[in-house]
Design an enzyme around this catalytic site. Structure first.
Site, mmCIF file in Angstrom:
data_model
loop_
_atom_site.group_PDB
_atom_site.id
_atom_site.type_symbol
_atom_site.label_atom_id
_atom_site.label_comp_id
_atom_site.label_asym_id
_atom_site.label_seq_id
_atom_site.Cartn_x
_atom_site.Cartn_y
_atom_site.Cartn_z
ATOM 1 N N ASP A 184 14.029 26.023 -31.380
ATOM 2 C CA ASP A 184 12.819 26.143 -30.333
ATOM 3 C C ASP A 184 13.400 25.354 -29.017
ATOM 4 O OD1 ASP A 184 11.128 27.280 -32.228
ATOM 5 O OD2 ASP A 184 10.721 25.294 -32.854
ATOM 6 N N CYS B 119 0.924 -1.122 0.093
ATOM 7 C CA CYS B 119 0.097 -0.113 -0.165
ATOM 8 C C CYS B 119 0.882 1.189 -0.021
ATOM 9 C CB CYS B 119 -0.980 0.002 1.169
ATOM 10 S SG CYS B 119 0.061 0.332 2.857
ATOM 11 N N CYS C 215 41.797 -16.648 -19.177
ATOM 12 C CA CYS C 215 40.777 -15.590 -19.843
ATOM 13 C C CYS C 215 39.566 -15.464 -18.930
ATOM 14 C CB CYS C 215 40.371 -16.363 -21.363
ATOM 15 S SG CYS C 215 41.868 -16.397 -22.271
ATOM 16 N N ASP D 188 5.092 28.499 -32.058
ATOM 17 C CA ASP D 188 5.839 28.899 -33.131
ATOM 18 C C ASP D 188 5.182 28.766 -34.516
ATOM 19 O OD1 ASP D 188 8.699 29.471 -34.067
ATOM 20 O OD2 ASP D 188 8.606 27.394 -34.793
ATOM 21 N N ASP E 83 9.028 23.028 -33.012
ATOM 22 C CA ASP E 83 9.602 21.888 -33.815
ATOM 23 C C ASP E 83 11.068 22.008 -34.111
ATOM 24 O OD1 ASP E 83 9.403 23.848 -35.668
ATOM 25 O OD2 ASP E 83 9.221 22.107 -37.521
#
Length: 790
Positions: free
Chosen positions: A690, A15, A86, A487, A686
């Site tokens: 902007d 909760c 390795c 714009d 866009d």
């Protein structure tokens, strides 16, 4: 100091009190910059300074607070290992990573198995560690295994099983209550028989509540499990005491039925919670599993994971495009609705971009893969939606605060109820039963689910409509917006200027004027010039090159062609070149009043004509602006155009507030100026220029047809280049906030009404159990109504 951010999975939160307490415990740690615990997603997102804190400390804190961090296992396929030295080296490199519990590298299978707290380490970090040690690695993929779905189904199955067993054992106890009230004694009313039925319900089925309560109390807090286990234990042990004493007064049915009803509620809740993340499942299901690739001149189907950048992929009609790329051969019509929400198919030809998961409707084509895996548009959308669904809205902080202090207060009310009845009336039994009802009705589950369920459904619904909302906070902010700045270029208009008028003077022919202007502008890169070139190429096909060319910033250009001196530009340029334009003035004024950009052409010291260029207004702009105004928003248009042209365009779309002649670098300043008037401001843009303004606004909207930079700076991204998307986003925001407020109201209202009723003895504990269980279900169901949002 290096900042790190992790999103660790946490199990055992039931909760809002749990998530609030855990968040408090994490934020107290040294080095934690920011922390957020999401109950619904079962995640703790923590930003920290890795010089002051590490993953181990974080995991220990989560576990000390009473919760569990699941262990995640990743298998890496390793290339280049030749001997035990390795594998030892790779194992050492992986073990050193912050958060790795165990790393085991097997040389014979060339695999590394790494265990770490779920969500603590990203795959790339593991791969990079192996690469740093000098080997190649990739994560082994388990194809088609939706782990989350599997876990959820397992949880639902377990809850269903527990509920059925609990119900079978509780029904006889519930029936016994009626026989007892009717004064009929039989096997069902026998105390020992009831004890036999109630004990497994209380301690085997109800074990989850005791375990949760123990963890919660050990972590220094209290949650729903504490209330349930306290309430049911009180009823059970009091009944047991009466069985031993031989008093015929039992409340086994209360404890058993409460547990049964809560399990039923939890089952419904788990099923409903699964539906809240349906948007993500839908998006994931869009990804094709295979791609048809041309390798060594042969077409072959390979798993999507094996596609490389640069691969040439063949797509036939009716197929989904596997990854993002660019068409190199052929043309088609593509249904991009699953990404942009736009139902009309888009025509594509060579050189056009295609997006993975979209559907090829008609033609066949070949394209080159440019973005694969997590870089595709679809993968980024999924990540964005997941992040948003895991985020919190500011409105939730109130609920978190309340649930943090809620449980102790309820325990206190239950004690007061019990003592009150016992001392004032001398009635131990009624006092106890009413106290149990108080404990059971007051569980704060609904409170914790109110906000996250709505945000999960809201952000998911947004994604289905091509609206990507970064977080719950931005969804809430959009709801508070009072002003919006649009714009002009690329947002209100298409951002593709077109030639609208060609006017000639001094017996110049229209085609000749266009030929001269287009030939000269061919050397220019200005968008308005390119519009003239496009018209010239369409009409006259072949264009030559000018003999000389010079751009004059802010004014136009000067060129030489076929022995003639040519000027193309504005009034200032004509004045500098001593070309009289009096006869052109009326036409110039008319064109500017129509919102067009008029460029004058001067040849050998004389005005020869005007070519007007205009950026076409998008079809939906006017309607969208009208809708925004109807919502009570102040709408502004911002542009670099001159005042007269700007006002003409604003008038066409119905905007009264015009900010004209604003240089790109001053857009953010303009947004700040509107904000300083005490308004909550949204900005829509866009382009790259902007981005600062989008970041400065309270809510930044990026039109997704624009640039990645704008999308990065924005809070909400519209995949469609259409202003109606803004209207939809704001409506979705209003609808989601309305749902959250309804959820919180019901959760608060139900508890505030329920507790006094229970304390005064008007509520049977079983009815309280049912009400508590279904309050959570009703909140999740209310959130799911958002799925019907159109």
């Amino acid at each position: 100091m290096a900042h790190k951010k992790v999103a660790i999975d946490v199990l055992g939160m039931t909760c809002a009190a749990c998530s609030a307490r855990l968040e408090k415990a994490i934020s107290k740690l040294e080095g934690v910059i920011n922390s957020s615990v999401n109950l619904l997603a079962q995640k703790a997102t923590v930003e920290y300074d890795d010089e002051k804190m590490n993953i181990d400390t974080l995991v220990n804190t989560i576990e000390k607070t009473g919760y569990k961090v699941p262990i995640e296992k990743k298998i890496l396929l390793i290339e280049g290992m030749t001997c035990a030295a390795c594998s030892a080296r790779v194992e050492k490199a992986l073990s050193r990573l912050d958060g790795v519990i165990k790393a085991n590298v097997n040389l014979s299978t060339n695999k590394a198995i790494i265990e770490y707290p779920s969500g603590a380490i990203e795959e790339e970090i593991l791969v990079k560690a192996v690469e740093k040690a000098g080997y190649k690695a990739e994560v082994e993929r388990e194809v088609d295994r939706d782990r989350e779905k599997e876990l959820r189904e397992k949880e639902i199955k377990s809850l269903k099983r527990s509920f059925i067993i609990s119900a079978i054992l509780s029904i006889p106890l519930f029936s016994a209550m009626f026989f007892h009230m009717a004064g009929q004694e039989n096997i069902l009313t026998n105390g020992y028989f009831q004890l036999l039925l109630a004990t497994p319900v209380q301690f085997i089925i109800g074990y989850r509540f005791y375990k949760g309560a123990y963890n919660s109390l050990r972590g220094g807090g209290a949650n729903m499990d504490v209330l349930v286990s306290m309430g049911t234990s009180a009823a059970y042990f009091y009944s047991l005491y009466n069985v031993i004493k031989g008093v015929h007064e039992y409340y086994f049915e209360a404890s058993a039925v409460i547990i049964t009803l809560i399990l039923l509620g939890k089952t419904f809740e788990a099923v409903a919670k699964g539906k809240t993340s349906e948007a993500i499942k839908k998006l994931m299901g869009l990804q094709p599993k295979t791609a048809r690739v041309i390798r060594d001149g042969i077409e072959k189907d390979i798993p999507i994971e094996e596609v490389n950048i640069g691969d040439v992929i063949v797509v036939k009609p009716g197929e989904r495009i596997p990854v993002d790329g660019i068409i190199i051969e052929g043309h088609s019509s593509i249904d991009e609705s699953m990404i942009t929400g736009e139902s009309i198919p888009v025509d594509k030809k060579e050189g056009d971009k295609v997006i993975g998961a979209t559907i090829n409707k008609f033609g066949s084509f070949k394209f080159e893969a440019q973005r694969i895996g997590k870089d595709t548009v679809l993968a980024q959308i999924i990540k964005l939606v997941e992040d948003a669904q895991g985020s919190k809205a500011p409105v939730q902080r109130l609920a978190d605060k309340i649930s943090g202090i809620f449980v102790p207060v309820v325990v206190l009310i239950a004690l007061v109820t019990f003592i009150g009845f016992y001392l004032v009336r001398g009635d131990f039994t009624t006092g106890l039963i009413n106290a149990v009802a108080v404990l059971v009705i007051a569980c704060p589950c609904a409170l914790g689910l109110a906000t996250p369920t709505a945000i999960m459904v809201g952000t998911g619904k947004g994604a289905e409509n091509g609206i990507l909302i970064k977080s719950g906070e931005h969804l809430e902010r959009a709801h508070n917006m009072e002003a919006i700045v649009l714009d002009k270029t690329g947002t209100i208009t298409k951002g593709e200027p077109e030639v609208t008028d060609i006017i000639t003077f001094n017996s110049m022919q229209e085609d000749e004027l266009l030929r001269v202007a287009a030939t000269v502008e061919k050397a220019s890169e200005h968008p308005l010039g390119q519009a003239i070139v496009r018209r010239g190429e369409e009409k006259l096909l072949m264009l030559t090159e000018p003999d000389s060319f010079m751009a004059i910033p802010g004014k136009g250009l000067k060129a030489a062609l076929e022995g003639k001196e040519i000027y193309i530009g504005n009034r200032k340029l004509m004045s500098d070149a001593h070309i009289h334009i009096d006869e052109a003035e009326p036409e110039l004024n008319r064109l500017e009043e129509e919102g067009k950009t008029a460029m004058m052409v001067g040849i050998d010291g004389q005005i020869s004509g005007i070519i007007a260029v205009a950026d076409r207004i998008k079809d939906s702009s006017k309607r969208a602006i009208e809708e925004l105004k109807n919502m009570g928003l102040d709408v502004y248009m911002i542009t670099g155009d001159n005042e007269r042209t700007a006002k003409a365009i604003a008038k066409m779309v119905g905007i009264d507030n015009v900010l004209a002649e604003v240089l790109p670098e001053n857009k953010a300043e303009m947004v700040e100026r509107i904000k300083s008037q005490g308004k909550y401001v949204g900005m829509v843009g866009d382009g790259i220029n902007d981005a600062p303004a989008l970041a400065a606004a309270d809510v930044g909207f990026a039109i997704g047809t624009g640039t990645d930079v704008a999308m990065e700076a924005a809070d909400i991204t519209l995949m469609r280049g259409d202003l109606m998307g803004i209207v939809t986003a704001i409506r979705l925001s209003h609808r989601t906030m309305k749902t959250i407020k309804q959820n919180l109201f019901w959760a608060f209202f139900y508890n505030s009404i329920g507790i006094p009723f229970a304390a005064l003895g008007f509520l049977n504990p079983m009815i309280a159990g049912a009400a508590m269980a279904f309050s959570s279900v009703s909140v999740v169901t209310n959130s799911l109504r958002l799925r019907n949002f159109k």
